[in-house]
Design an enzyme around this catalytic site. Sequence first.
Site, PDB file in Angstrom:
ATOM      1  CE  LYS A 493      -0.156  -0.590   4.975  1.00 29.01           C
ATOM      2  NZ  LYS A 493      -1.065  -0.997   6.369  1.00 29.01           N
ATOM      3  NE  ARG A 591      -6.335   0.354  10.428  1.00 25.27           N
ATOM      4  CZ  ARG A 591      -5.344   0.072  10.036  1.00 25.27           C
ATOM      5  NH1 ARG A 591      -4.458   1.002  10.105  1.00 25.27           N
ATOM      6  NH2 ARG A 591      -5.121  -1.105   9.431  1.00 25.27           N
ATOM      7  CE1 TYR A 718      10.119  32.847   1.557  1.00 21.48           C
ATOM      8  CE2 TYR A 718      10.355  30.449   1.468  1.00 21.48           C
ATOM      9  CZ  TYR A 718      10.173  31.429   0.911  1.00 21.48           C
ATOM     10  OH  TYR A 718       9.819  31.531  -0.650  1.00 21.48           O
ATOM     11  CG  MET A 767       7.095  23.983  -1.853  1.00 18.48           C
ATOM     12  SD  MET A 767       6.005  24.833  -3.169  1.00 18.48           S
ATOM     13  CE  MET A 767       4.893  25.994  -2.009  1.00 18.48           C
TER      14      MET A 767
HETATM   15  C1  LIG Z   1      -0.212  -1.777   7.067  1.00 14.53           C
HETATM   16  C2  LIG Z   1      -0.781  -2.995   7.570  1.00 14.53           C
HETATM   17  C3  LIG Z   1       0.060  -4.080   7.755  1.00 14.53           C
HETATM   18  C4  LIG Z   1       1.434  -3.903   7.732  1.00 14.53           C
HETATM   19  O1  LIG Z   1       2.189  -3.528   8.929  1.00 14.53           O
HETATM   20  P1  LIG Z   1       3.688  -3.263   9.207  1.00 14.53           P
HETATM   21  O2  LIG Z   1       3.640  -2.624  10.611  1.00 14.53           O
HETATM   22  O3  LIG Z   1       3.966  -2.106   8.211  1.00 14.53           O
HETATM   23  O4  LIG Z   1       4.055  -4.713   8.922  1.00 14.53           O
HETATM   24  C5  LIG Z   1      -0.662  -5.251   8.240  1.00 14.53           C
HETATM   25  N1  LIG Z   1      -2.028  -5.452   8.132  1.00 14.53           N
HETATM   26  C6  LIG Z   1      -3.047  -4.265   8.130  1.00 14.53           C
HETATM   27  C7  LIG Z   1      -4.270  -4.384   8.069  1.00 14.53           C
HETATM   28  C8  LIG Z   1      -2.210  -2.900   7.733  1.00 14.53           C
HETATM   29  O5  LIG Z   1      -3.108  -1.929   7.464  1.00 14.53           O
END
Ligand SMILES: *Cc1c(COP(=O)(O)O)cnc(C)c1O
Length: 824
Positions: A493, A591, A718, A767
Amino acid sequence: MYSISDIAEILQGRWIQKADNGLIVHLLNDSRKLLFPKTSLFFSIVSGNRNGHQFIPALYQQGVRHFLVSEEVDTTGLEEANIIWVPDTVKALQAVAAHHRRQFSFPVIGITGSNGKTIVKEWLNQLLEPDYRIVRSPRSYNSQIGVPLSVWLMNEQHQLGLFEAGISRKGEMQALADIIQPGIGVFTNLGLAHSEGFASMQEKLEEKWKLFDTCKVIITHYQDDWINEFIESRVQAGQRLVRFGSHPGADLRIKTISRKEESAELELQYKELDFRLALPFSSDAALENSLTCILVLLELGISPDSIQQRISGLHAISMRLELKEGINQCSVINDSYSADISSLVIALDFLSQQQQHSKKTVIVSDIPETGWTSAQLYERVAALLHHHGVQRVIGVGPEITEHAAIFAAYGFSELQWFAATDLLLQHWEELNFREETILVKGARRFQFERISALLEKQVHQTVMEINLNAMLQNLKWYQQRLQKGTRLMAMVKAFSYGSGSFEIANLLQFHGVDYLAVAYTDEGVALRKAGIHLPIMVMNVAPPGFDALVEHNLEPVLYSSSLFQSFANFIRQEGIPQYPVHLELETGMNRLGFALAELPFLTAQLPGSPFKIQSVFSHLAASEDAAFDAFTKEQVQRFEQFSEALKEVVQYPFLRHIENTSGIFRHPQWQFDMVRLGIGLYGFDAAMAGSSPLEEVSTLVTTIAQIKDLEPGESVGYGRRGRITSPTRIATIRIGYADGYPRSLGNGVGKLWWKGQLVPTIGSVCMDMTMIDITGLQGVREGDPVTVFGKGLPVSKVSEWAGTIPYEILTGISQRVKRIYYQE
Ligand SMILES: *Cc1c(COP(=O)(O)O)cnc(C)c1O
């Protein structure tokens, strides 16, 4: 030439099944690298959680008939195969190579040491080419498996061997020494690299020195006193130790060195002979490596004049294969410093990992290679290109052009021929490169860098370099910690944690990862468009993306009753019977996920749903932290209870998984059927701060745009926040908060890395630019590279200064920073 019976005899192996005798030309240890089925002998090697024996049936299908095994195998369906059992297939590979080595009496140079082995080997190859037909290790094939495969390349035409040996723990060198049996030894140096496998530096040196038992001459240089003493004490009768250094007793004595910016002049003395050499380098490492080579040449009787001539033409060698963004949506692999069969094979393997464009192109020059007639050689080249799925071949040089007919017979979709590089460049526009992956592979004298310069897109002077070998090492480290049968899902991701997208997924797919996961549908679509065919789980989907999801065969995570129902309705309308999905369970992260209270909903809905449940998972909130282990355990218990209840409802097997990076290593007992490896792949694990076995994958490098000298009373940036109170020299570098360099790192909070020194920021981060304080540093120049994080400066350090975590820094690097992928 060996037949399979010869090999059985050499190894004293036990025949499990004997079929027709056959010639063995190729030793194969990796089923993916099969090129010549009939004449290959497959070594079924067991390492980590990979077991070579499982590939035997597939290889048989592809025509392989010779197998070496260390386990019992079921021979049904393998009727025509020769199968020989040995106790250890790696040792057998080594024994075959050692036997082969003994058939030759030409000189062999064995190279070891902590740093510089590959450079010294490649330079010696360039420097000695005028005098010898050389066989050498391809790239850095110096391991327990790489060395035997290298030595196997020796044939009657060769006149000199150059092989490197690398070890990572005690007890490994003897095997390599038995295979290489060098007559001349080269010891580059003893460094801190690869120390984990040894109890002490002495132990490491002792082990490395085992390579030299058969040497008449050992070439090295004066180092620390204890090293010198050790070396002297280990010289045996009949051995000559030959060293360079400024030490009065040195065989090649350095009397003076004067360095310029890009070169150095040395006054030297060798056996009463005084002479001067000008070297085209000035860094310590390059001088050390080139002096090692010079001493080897002197020992081989080459005169200082001739050495001077050869060394002036020496060039820095890129040890890596790089994948770069090219013009017109092309991807470019530039490997234009050498061309021989074994490095061609390595480059082609790298090319065939790339799935982003369906069209693969190779620009290849004449190949200087000995041991074959030119017809045999180009037949081989054509077969290799064909085997690796190349569609377009552009040949450059009189020889390859002469053999155009051989290539035509293979049915490549496009063939183009040029007698010289200049002619190719004259026809540049007509070549019309577009949306293809192009490997540029040419012998030095063809100057293919002129071609790659035209193909590569000019990049912004800040780049993130992604070390694909490091990523593989990290992957292997975790794979070795998996319980038997546990699968691995790689989290890619957020552009693979900032390090890229399809480039990383290609690598993971090639190396046998089971699953990929992304956060959003568009990330998954991009991977599919780049040719990734692994199953992909998408963690956060929404109705507007359902079409694209299904069109690209992406597997959504269902985490709530409303999402469950809307996706079920969509799938029913599409009329798809069993769409693959994943269920996320809430166990404490709070979550996303179904709560246990929603079990009745799932119990009611799952049986008639249009879904195939691929997996059921949950996410740990604090797997890295021992203080929360009791909580982690509770999460796991809730997960077990909930997922057991779902087993009753679902009735067919599905995968269960809960662990992320830190969980895999800290709680191996909870790996269930699969783990989800994220940041560990990229070289960081919060549970292993301090001495981590992982290697950082990304290095962010920028460059200095301008240098200024300031007087007290002036200010920087700045808001005039960088106040100057004493004479100060500053440099402006090409990175700012728009690139992802946090603004909180301004005013000295953050530091950067210039040639091994930490340099603080001064004034606020802008920037697109940042100023750093280089007062007192010698030799800083405009254009110099400055490392933001990565090699030398861990990203965890930078995130600590910024008051955040490595995840945020890595994923925050803007897409305008170009990524370069390389393999060493
Ligand atoms: C990002 C994520 C992981 C990986 O976590 P790491 O700490 O980077 O290994 C695993 N499971 C879910 C659901 C995640 O969102």
